[in-house]
Design a protein around this motif. Structure first.
Motif, short mmCIF file in Angstrom:
data_model
loop_
_atom_site.label_atom_id
_atom_site.label_comp_id
_atom_site.label_asym_id
_atom_site.label_seq_id
_atom_site.Cartn_x
_atom_site.Cartn_y
_atom_site.Cartn_z
N ILE A 117 0.82 -1.22 0.00
CA ILE A 117 0.00 0.00 0.00
C ILE A 117 0.85 1.27 0.00
O ILE A 117 0.52 2.24 -0.68
N MET A 118 1.99 1.26 0.70
CA MET A 118 2.76 2.50 0.76
C MET A 118 3.33 2.84 -0.63
O MET A 118 3.46 4.00 -0.99
N GLN A 119 3.66 1.79 -1.38
CA GLN A 119 4.14 2.01 -2.75
C GLN A 119 2.97 2.40 -3.67
O GLN A 119 3.12 3.26 -4.53
N MET A 120 1.80 1.79 -3.43
CA MET A 120 0.62 2.19 -4.22
C MET A 120 0.35 3.68 -4.04
O MET A 120 0.01 4.38 -4.98
N LEU A 121 0.49 4.15 -2.79
CA LEU A 121 0.26 5.57 -2.53
C LEU A 121 1.23 6.43 -3.32
O LEU A 121 0.89 7.50 -3.82
N ARG A 122 2.45 5.93 -3.43
CA ARG A 122 3.45 6.66 -4.22
C ARG A 122 3.02 6.73 -5.69
O ARG A 122 3.18 7.76 -6.34
N TYR A 123 2.48 5.61 -6.18
CA TYR A 123 2.01 5.60 -7.58
C TYR A 123 0.79 6.51 -7.75
O TYR A 123 0.61 7.13 -8.79
N ILE A 124 -0.04 6.58 -6.70
CA ILE A 124 -1.18 7.51 -6.75
C ILE A 124 -0.66 8.95 -6.77
O ILE A 124 -1.13 9.80 -7.52
N GLU A 125 0.37 9.18 -5.97
CA GLU A 125 0.98 10.51 -5.90
C GLU A 125 1.53 10.92 -7.26
O GLU A 125 1.40 12.06 -7.68
N GLN A 126 2.12 9.94 -7.94
CA GLN A 126 2.72 10.24 -9.25
C GLN A 126 1.70 10.18 -10.38
O GLN A 126 2.02 10.51 -11.51
N GLY A 127 0.50 9.70 -10.06
CA GLY A 127 -0.56 9.69 -11.07
C GLY A 127 -0.58 8.46 -11.96
O GLY A 127 -1.29 8.43 -12.96
N SER A 128 0.16 7.41 -11.60
CA SER A 128 0.10 6.23 -12.46
C SER A 128 -0.96 5.24 -12.00
O SER A 128 -1.45 4.45 -12.80
N VAL A 179 -11.16 0.62 -2.16
CA VAL A 179 -10.89 0.37 -0.74
C VAL A 179 -12.07 -0.40 -0.15
O VAL A 179 -13.21 0.04 -0.28
N SER A 180 -11.80 -1.53 0.48
CA SER A 180 -12.90 -2.26 1.13
C SER A 180 -12.63 -2.48 2.61
O SER A 180 -11.56 -2.97 2.99
N ALA A 181 -13.59 -2.12 3.45
CA ALA A 181 -13.59 -2.40 4.89
C ALA A 181 -12.35 -1.92 5.61
O ALA A 181 -11.84 -2.59 6.50
N THR A 182 -11.86 -0.76 5.21
CA THR A 182 -10.75 -0.17 5.95
C THR A 182 -10.80 1.34 5.78
O THR A 182 -11.45 1.85 4.87
N ASN A 183 -10.09 2.03 6.64
CA ASN A 183 -10.25 3.48 6.75
C ASN A 183 -8.89 4.19 6.71
O ASN A 183 -8.44 4.74 7.71
N PRO A 184 -8.24 4.13 5.54
CA PRO A 184 -6.87 4.67 5.46
C PRO A 184 -6.76 6.16 5.81
O PRO A 184 -5.69 6.59 6.24
N ALA A 185 -7.84 6.91 5.67
CA ALA A 185 -7.76 8.35 5.97
C ALA A 185 -7.54 8.60 7.47
O ALA A 185 -7.31 9.74 7.88
N VAL A 186 -7.63 7.55 8.28
CA VAL A 186 -7.28 7.68 9.70
C VAL A 186 -6.15 6.73 10.10
O VAL A 186 -5.36 7.02 10.99
N SER A 187 -6.05 5.58 9.40
CA SER A 187 -5.14 4.55 9.89
C SER A 187 -3.75 4.56 9.28
O SER A 187 -2.84 3.92 9.81
N LEU A 188 -3.54 5.27 8.18
CA LEU A 188 -2.20 5.27 7.59
C LEU A 188 -1.34 6.39 8.17
O LEU A 188 -1.87 7.36 8.71
N PRO A 189 -0.03 6.27 8.07
CA PRO A 189 0.83 7.30 8.64
C PRO A 189 0.78 8.62 7.87
O PRO A 189 0.49 8.64 6.69
N GLU A 190 1.07 9.68 8.57
CA GLU A 190 1.19 11.03 7.99
C GLU A 190 -0.08 11.43 7.25
O GLU A 190 -0.11 11.54 6.04
N LEU A 191 -1.14 11.66 8.03
CA LEU A 191 -2.48 11.79 7.45
C LEU A 191 -2.64 12.98 6.51
O LEU A 191 -3.43 12.91 5.57
N ALA A 192 -1.92 14.05 6.75
CA ALA A 192 -2.07 15.20 5.86
C ALA A 192 -1.74 14.76 4.43
O ALA A 192 -2.44 15.12 3.48
N ARG A 193 -0.69 13.92 4.31
CA ARG A 193 -0.30 13.42 2.99
C ARG A 193 -1.38 12.49 2.43
O ARG A 193 -1.76 12.58 1.26
N ILE A 194 -1.88 11.59 3.28
CA ILE A 194 -2.88 10.62 2.82
C ILE A 194 -4.13 11.34 2.32
O ILE A 194 -4.66 11.03 1.25
#
Lengths: 811, 160
Positions: free
Chosen positions: A421-432, A438-453
């Motif tokens: 997931i952390m690498q997926m976020l990087r790909y989302i950041e880069q637009g690829s 997302v199913s049954a999870t809440n990354p907007a609270v549970s992942l690190p560095e929420l401002a970035r998420i």
């Protein structure tokens, strides 16, 4: 029979027992509003979903609603017991704010919609992305809380039908290191030990595992052994004054981020004193010499300066561990979410391997999970693994998978490990990556560095699909929100941290138009018109039981063999895999007689360099371990990447409390649980509190280089220089700014082997903001117990639980 | 005896490798694993540089104990640039180029350790042989890391 306060006395009445005896039965029951057992219409079998322990229970139903629960007396896991979340958490199912209809974003706003519109929107975007950008533009991020059948279906759709490598689960945050450590040491995932090892152990070591709160019923098993004749000695590694630490013979509170140094010192002592099983090492392992060589430099004196723990206490712990005849070790987030996560967890395996303490009663490693169904996410291939513990780097495994799915092997990506997931976020950041489901999870609270998420997930170019039972913080950012049925509203199976598979029945209908996750996924597949290589619809299954059958076929001959199980058997009781032709009653312990699943042709993984994370090449592995023995891997200690400074003098760790789970989507909607821990607090030592002019209950601000959080100060016996923040508190029931979630502060960094984010090594500062209105809203029954007396945490009249001591089973 | 020449060359290459790792770490700050692991791996090169400097004295060499300064833009500027460009696709390609280059530099270091190891055996210089036995595996691990990260990041960077 006895009655207890299910909140104030979370571990219930003791039922002492001796080594080798069976754990006595104690059936706990709770019915809403003083209902009598005779008024219940039906009891539906299931198991707990708010932790990883897998407590078997029956759901009480009256007039189409859930009205309570009781423990299942004859289940191997809990023998009738239930913890506070089992007892009270089910109430969230009936919460008024459940999602009952799909929502679709229209002109910047989420508006209520219907299934056809929502699914057609998802299908249209998927098709467009597949045509224009290919499967690498689509990612899936799932959970540790769905059922086996749903994960296997998701894995088939993502890896097989779509052919994307971007599939992960929030298990990355909780259990990735457990899986990684098992793969490094034994070539394959699969819990070596069993909960029943507690019944035999003379020494139990808990490494970064606050069992009293994360697996409360298993802790009762330990407490019952402690209360009986010939109790085991406990060793606890934890910077917090947990109930485990208080009960321990030796408690080590190392500076967070130094676990590998500590483990190396323990191994150093074990080796120096010759507490090793040389015959076992010779016959069943590779790599011992490297370990012996490396730990030579880790004397307790040297390590005491790194961990800031007295050398004599490290010696005392090593002596207890080295003297054990029947050793059980358990590991959890204190290791998994800390610096050098996999390297540290592997050293726990090493203790057992060099002492020959595996595969016998009382000799077991339990690399724990944090979530109820995390084991299934792993084995079904929905979280960075491939189905049936198949090895992505082994072509014959991939051909097997392609045969099972009747797809061309080239359709299933296997040119690298599935994207975490952390690498997926990087790909989302880069637009690829342009679509994330997302199913049954809440990354907007549970992942690190929420401002970035938040900024990544709310990008215009990202199409975000969220499938959940509530409008979570993540769902609010979505383009399409799909209402899912929850636990007790659908049928399926799931597997706990000691490989016990439970059946979970449907007790009530889901609210409104909500649908089981399985149905949503299969509906997507049909609308997308996915086909196998003969043109038949793929996946070929149509409901939970046919998904289970397909999974059984996929699991055949693998360590997680389910072929001997059936829904009918599992309705009766939980059974441990592997359960196949040779083991029709299931298998209590893996790796008896030093036989592993590590041969180059069988193993799930060829392993990694524990420092750099570099995968071992197949040919290297074949040369290193041709006979499939246990692999002893050594690792040097490296300092953490973010250490305290003048500006941020504390180490911040985050974690759980007994009464809440994850981002409180369920526990925050269960009155007794919510009241027991209703607001965020921060734990600080008396010395540090005094130095900063902070009193019990004061409002303080905690800052890291990434953000700030306001919390109520709880003064405890936590080690000096360390702050603890519970990670449960997000924004769905709070107003105003983003200053409540612990992950506003955490660092974006992960373990290079398991890719598990590090929630336990951020630098932070604290300042007093205002005086409080009384003590901090933290429980007094747990690790947050205050130094100075404050009113005790209780549940009162509404939390009375019935305990029945009988082998008869009925409460 | 040309051993001094090999040691001097190795010292120079290790410096080059250390500075490439530093550049990689700074330039790809938003690729967090690359950033942090590269920083860890620099430590090995720095240790090698110090040990080569110590050994060099025996061969009449006066090699610096401390690694040389990074070439190119100041570190703060590189880190800022990495943040600015963090959400554009091009850094994916830049990362591939940097990893590819790192692998080549590490390979050069590795070959020099190979040479030194062979020479140490031929001259029965056990102290020198110990040094190569200690250090060379770490160079190989640095090299394999570059290769592995290249393998993992290439598909998305090249096909998206």
């Amino acid at each position: 029979m006895a009655v207890r306060d299910g909140i104030g006395e979370p571990w219930g009445t003791r039922t002492p027992y001796e080594p080798g005896e069976q754990w006595p039965v104690r059936v706990d029951g709770f019915l809403d509003g003083g209902l009598d057992v005779s008024e219940v219409d039906t009891w539906v079998p299931s198991a707990s979903v708010l932790h990883s322990n897998g407590d078997a229970l029956d759901i009480a139903v009256k007039d189409g609603r859930i009205v309570g629960v009781r423990g299942r007396a004859h289940d191997r896991v809990n023998r009738g017991r239930m913890d506070p979340k089992d007892l009270f958490g089910w109430q969230a199912s009936h919460a008024r704010d459940r999602l009952t209809r799909p929502w679709v974003r229209d002109g910047g706003r989420l508006v209520e919609s219907d299934w056809d519109t929502a699914m057609d929107t998802v299908v249209a975007r998927s098709t467009q992305l597949l045509n224009e950008r290919g499967p690498g533009a689509i990612g899936f991020y799932t959970s540790g809380q769905l059922f086996l059948e749903e994960y296997y279906t998701l894995a088939a759709i993502a890896h097989g039908a779509i052919g994307t490598n971007h599939v992960d689960g929030n298990t990355r945050l909780c259990t990735a290191t457990a899986a990684a450590a098992l793969k490094e040491s034994f070539g394959c995932d699969g819990q070596p030990g069993s909960y029943t090892d507690i019944d035999h152990a003379d020494v139990i070591v808990l490494y970064g595992h606050n069992m009293a709160e994360t697996q409360a019923v298993l802790w009762e098993r330990v407490l019952d052994r402690m209360a009986g004749a010939n109790p085991p000695a406990l060793v606890c590694v934890d910077p917090r004054p947990t109930r485990v630490a208080e009960a321990a013979t030796v408690h080590l509170a190392p500076l967070p981020g130094t676990n590998v140094a500590l483990m190396n010192a323990i191994l150093h002592e074990i080796i120096v004193h010759g507490w090793i099983d040389k015959d076992y090492v010779r016959a069943h392992t590779v790599g011992y010499d490297e370990l012996e060589h490396l730990v030579r430099d880790y004397s307790p004196e040297r390590v005491s300066k790194i961990c800031r723990v007295p050398a004599e206490r490290i010696r005392a712990a090593a002596e207890v561990i080295g003297g054990a005849q029947r050793l059980v070790s358990t590991v959890l987030q204190g290791y998994y979410q800390s610096h050098q996560a996999t390297a540290a967890a592997v050293q726990v395996n090493n203790v057992h391997v060099i002492r020959g303490m595996l595969g016998r009663p009382g000799c077991g490693v339990l690399q724990m999970n944090g979530q109820p169904t995390a084991q299934n996410t792993r084995e079904c291939g929905a979280d960075g693994d491939l189905p049936g513990f198949r090895n992505w780097a082994n072509d014959s495994h991939m051909e097997e998978l392609a045969r099972l799915w009747n797809l061309e092997v080239s359709r299933i990506p296997h040119y690298g490990p599935p994207t975490h997931i952390m690498q997926m976020l990087r790909y989302i950041e880069q637009g690829s990556i342009r679509m994330l489901w997302v199913s049954a999870t809440n990354p907007a609270v549970s992942l690190p560095e929420l401002a970035r998420i938040r900024s990544l997930l709310s990008q215009e170019r990202l199409f975000l699909v969220v499938q959940d039972i509530f409008m979570t913080e993540t769902a609010e950012l979505a383009d399409v929100v799909l209402p899912a049925a929850g636990w007790a509203e659908k049928v399926g199976t799931f597997t706990n941290a000691d490989r016990t598979v439970h059946y979970s029945g449907k007790a009530v209908d889901p609210p409104g138009q909500a649908k089981p996750d399985l149905d949503i996924l299969l509906d997507y597949a049909r609308r997308m018109e996915f086909r196998d290589k003969d043109g038949a619809p793929f996946p070929s299954w149509t409901d939970a039981e046919s998904a289970f059958s397909a999974w059984q076929e996929c699991s055949a001959g693998r360590p997680c063999d389910y072929t001997g199980l059936s829904y009918a058997m599992l309705r009766e009781r939980g059974i441990q895999w592997p359960c196949g032709q040779d083991s029709p009653q299931g298998t209590e312990r893996l790796y008896e007689h030093g036989r592993f699943f590590a041969s180059p042709d069988d193993c799930e993984d060829y392993g990694h360099d524990l420092i750099t994370g570099t995968p071992v090449e197949p040919t290297e592995y074949r040369a290193l371990n041709p006979d499939g023995k246990a692999i002893i891997k050594a690792a040097e200690y490296l300092p953490a990447h973010e250490t305290p400074s003048a500006e941020h003098p504390f180490v911040l760790i985050t974690g759980r409390t007994l009464y809440q789970f994850h981002t409180r989507t369920k526990t925050g909607r269960s009155p007794q649980l919510n009241e027991a821990a209703r607001e965020v607090w921060v734990e600080i030592s008396s010395e540090d509190a005094q130095a900063h002019g902070i009193g019990e209950g004061d409002l303080v601000e905690v800052r890291s280089p990434r953000g700030r959080v306001r919390a109520w100060a709880r003064i405890t016996r936590i080690r000096e220089g360390v702050l603890f923040l519970p990670f449960h508190y997000g924004y769905w029931d709070a107003d105003g700014e983003h200053d409540r979630a612990a992950n506003e502060l955490t660092i974006t960094m992960w373990d290079p082997v398991s890719k598990q984010p590090l929630f336990k090594t951020a630098a932070a500062a604290v300042t007093r903001v205002a005086s409080g209105q009384g003590p901090a809203p933290a429980p007094t029954t747990t690790a947050s117990r205050p130094v100075d007396p404050v009113p005790e945490t209780t549940g009162g009249e509404s939390a009375l639980v019935c305990e029945v001591f009988t082998d008869g089973g009925a409460a | 005896m040309k051993l001094g020449m090999v040691i001097g060359e190795l010292h120079r290459c290790e410096n080059k490798l250390a500075s490439h790792l530093a550049v990689l770490a700074d330039r790809h700050r938003t690729d967090h694993e690359i950033h942090h692991v590269a920083r860890d791996l620099i430590t090995w090169s720095h240790q090698h540089i110090r040990q080569l400097s110590d050994t060099g004295h025996r061969f009449g060499l006066n090699l610096a104990q401390e690694p040389g300064r990074d070439p190119g833009l100041p570190r703060a500027v590189r880190e800022k640039l990495s943040h600015w460009f963090g959400c554009r696709p091009e850094p994916g390609l830049l990362l591939l180029a940097d990893l590819r280059h790192l692998h080549l530099v590490a390979a050069e270091v590795s070959l020099n350790w190979e040479l030194l190891g062979q020479a140490a055996q031929a001259t029965k210089d056990t102290e020198l042989l110990d040094l190569t036995t200690r250090c060379h595996p770490e160079t190989l691990r640095q090299m394999r890391w570059a290769n592995a990260m290249l393998k993992v990041t290439a598909p998305q960077a090249l096909t998206s």
